[in-house]
Design an enzyme around this catalytic site. Structure first.
Site, short mmCIF file in Angstrom:
data_model
loop_
_atom_site.label_atom_id
_atom_site.label_comp_id
_atom_site.label_asym_id
_atom_site.label_seq_id
_atom_site.Cartn_x
_atom_site.Cartn_y
_atom_site.Cartn_z
CG ASP A 7 -10.41 -10.68 -10.31
OD1 ASP A 7 -10.99 -10.79 -11.41
OD2 ASP A 7 -10.85 -11.17 -9.26
CG ASP A 22 11.90 24.00 22.41
OD1 ASP A 22 11.16 24.52 21.56
OD2 ASP A 22 13.12 24.23 22.48
N GLY A 40 -11.61 3.77 -6.60
CA GLY A 40 -11.68 4.68 -7.73
C GLY A 40 -12.54 4.13 -8.85
CG LEU A 41 -13.74 -0.13 -11.21
CD1 LEU A 41 -13.68 0.45 -12.61
CD2 LEU A 41 -13.24 -1.57 -11.21
#
EC number: 1.3.7.7
Length: 527
Positions: free
Chosen positions: A290, A36, A425-426
């Site tokens: 934007d 542990d 992602g764009l």
């Protein structure tokens, strides 16, 4: 007991270790087998600390079980007290040692040690890490402040008494600890915020506090519960016993920070001042042209209760996202999470099963996931951008730089952390559009990792179907022509087009979705 690949929280003794390691002058004697001791790595590797947590393990072995393990416990307690001479000693047992029932806390209290001894009874088979941290902090405060308890019937102190005493008001920051999400930077940011309001920070605990600091807690006018998972029970006890009011608004996000400032000013009798939201660039960007790219983005949120609720509020009210999923692994705070989900018209997911969370994520088909380290892995498997907003975390989520989540600067950090995956992602889509040009190669598609081939890569539709008990043969199929046409649609609307097309096909009993079906669906929804 459950065998699993991943768990959101460790056993409660890990929570106790977090409190001990966060403080100064506190030592923790843990009755546990050698196996542990793994928890040390959480602090040295993930938190990047230059020292081990202040924990002494009894480290009993199999051969010790045939003898007197209670004597081993007492010897370990005595050695730790003599060697480290702490201002307060915590004594408890791990989940394994709980089965032996040696009751190390009771043994320690009968040894007449020269320092306060806090006996921890943490039921490992019904509670988890955050509860263990909260219970340890509560028991420590209760033990140290017991001699200062006011007599029954005494009137509560006035939070505005600082005016008569000719000084600035004082507040305590309760809840920040090691292995919490950006706690170190949050404390620094909130200190600055309080100073701007004309308020002194009296005690910060447990992070960086000593037992002597805990004894000074009642000298402040109010307590700020920064992290309810750790400090809620302690704040409620201080309110009952010492009449200390609690500021429960957590200043994560612009709206919550403004509400936090107003709540403090009203409580302490301070003159209202103009809010400092101009220090954050997030409101300015939210009003810009934007930002329209972000409006309506579908977001799935799963984290601890504090950060999940804050993220849902920021996403829906400040960034214009559509929250399509909200949940938490914090069962002790489940009521608050469910209330936040109901405001958004959702049913909260309260679970500590990462597979259940992944299935819900796939079914919701979000464009952004906000979660823990595990949700980052799940989102990568599903090809969805993700930002980590909560513990449990990885070393990369403990930056060396200043990166708070609270206050005005915290709003900037949150905005960057959430928006950059969407912007990337764009960019990914634009690279994909031109990837056949000679100057582009497949190696450039690097930032979020493509879905691996084979059965390990679970398709979002398949996961959702499995979660709903749908046979795989009944699933919709995208024909190559349909997939090719779908890939030509811009990233930022592709998810919506895909959902609309599948809905159109299901209504008409179409199983194989070709490019013609996609065109028909587009014409149908544009009417």
């Amino acid at each position: 007991m459950e065998l699993t690949l991943w768990t959101y929280e460790g056993p409660p003794h890990v929570g106790a270790m977090r409190i001990a390691a966060s403080m100064q002058g506190v030592h923790y004697v843990l009755h546990a087998p050698q196996g542990d001791t793994y928890a040390d790595l959480l602090f040295t590797m993930i938190e990047r600390r230059d020292q081990r947590p202040p924990v002494t393990y009894t480290t009993f072995q199999a051969r010790d079980l045939g003898g007197d393990t209670a004597e081993l416990v007492k010897r370990s307690i005595r050695d730790a007290a003599d060697r480290f001479q702490p201002q307060a000693l915590l004594v408890g047992e791990s989940c394994t040692a709980e089965l032996i029932q040696d009751q190390p806390g009771a043994l320690a209290q009968g040894m007449n040690l020269p320092m306060p001894v806090v006996s921890l009874e943490l039921p490992a088979y019904s509670k988890k890490e955050n509860w263990g941290a909260a219970e340890t902090f509560y028991q420590l405060i209760r033990t140290l402040l017991k001699p200062q308890l006011p007599p029954a019937g005494l009137s509560k102190p006035d939070p505005k008494r600082w005016q008569e005493q000719g000084r600035r008001p004082r507040v305590n920051l309760l809840g920040p600890s090691l292995l919490g999400f950006r706690c170190r930077d949050d404390v620094r940011e909130v200190r600055v915020l309080l100073d701007e309001l004309g308020i002194d920070t009296h005690v910060v605990a447990p992070l960086g506090a000593s037992p002597e600091d805990l004894r000074r807690i009642p000298q402040a006018e109010a307590n700020i519960c920064l992290y309810p998972e750790v400090a809620d029970s302690s704040c409620r006890w201080l309110e009952r016993q010492f009449g200390m009011p609690t500021v429960s608004t957590v200043p994560i996000g612009i709206g919550a920070t403004e509400m936090f400032c107003r709540e403090l000013q009203e409580l302490l009798g301070l003159e209202p001042t103009s809010q400092g939201s101009g220090q954050s660039r997030m409101p300015w960007y939210s009003r810009s042209v934007d930002s329209t790219y972000l409006t309506g983005k579908r977001v799935f949120i799963f984290a601890d209760a504090t950060h999940a609720i804050a993220a849902a509020r920021i996403a829906s009210r400040e960034l214009g996202f559509e929250v399509v999923g909200l949940g938490s692994y914090s069962r002790e705070q489940a009521r608050a999470v469910r209330a936040a989900a109901e405001e958004l018209g959702l049913a909260a997911l309260i679970s500590d099963n990462y597979l259940e969370v992944e299935a819900a994520m796939a079914e919701a088909a979000p464009e952004l996931v906000l979660g823990t380290q595990m949700e980052r892995h799940s989102a990568k498997r599903l090809g969805i951008p993700c930002a980590v907003i909560s513990s449990p975390l990885h070393v990369q989520d403990v930056p060396a730089r200043y990166a708070p989540q609270m206050g005005w600067e915290g709003a900037n950090v949150i905005f960057d952390s959430w928006v950059h995956p969407l912007m990337m992602g764009l960019e990914e889509h634009l690279i994909g559009m031109f990837r056949h040009d000679f100057e582009f190669v497949d190696g450039h598609m690097s930032h979020k990792g493509e879905k691996p081939p084979g059965p390990e890569a679970a398709d979002p539709i398949t996961l959702a179907a499995e979660a709903n008990g749908v046979d795989e043969a009944e699933l919709l199929r995208w024909a190559p022509s349909g997939q090719a046409e779908l890939s030509r649609i811009p990233f930022f609307v592709r998810g919506k087009v895909k959902r609309n097309t599948e809905s159109y096909a299901q209504e008409r009993g179409i199983i194989n979705i070709t490019d013609e079906v996609l065109y028909e669906a587009k014409a149908h929804f544009s009417r």
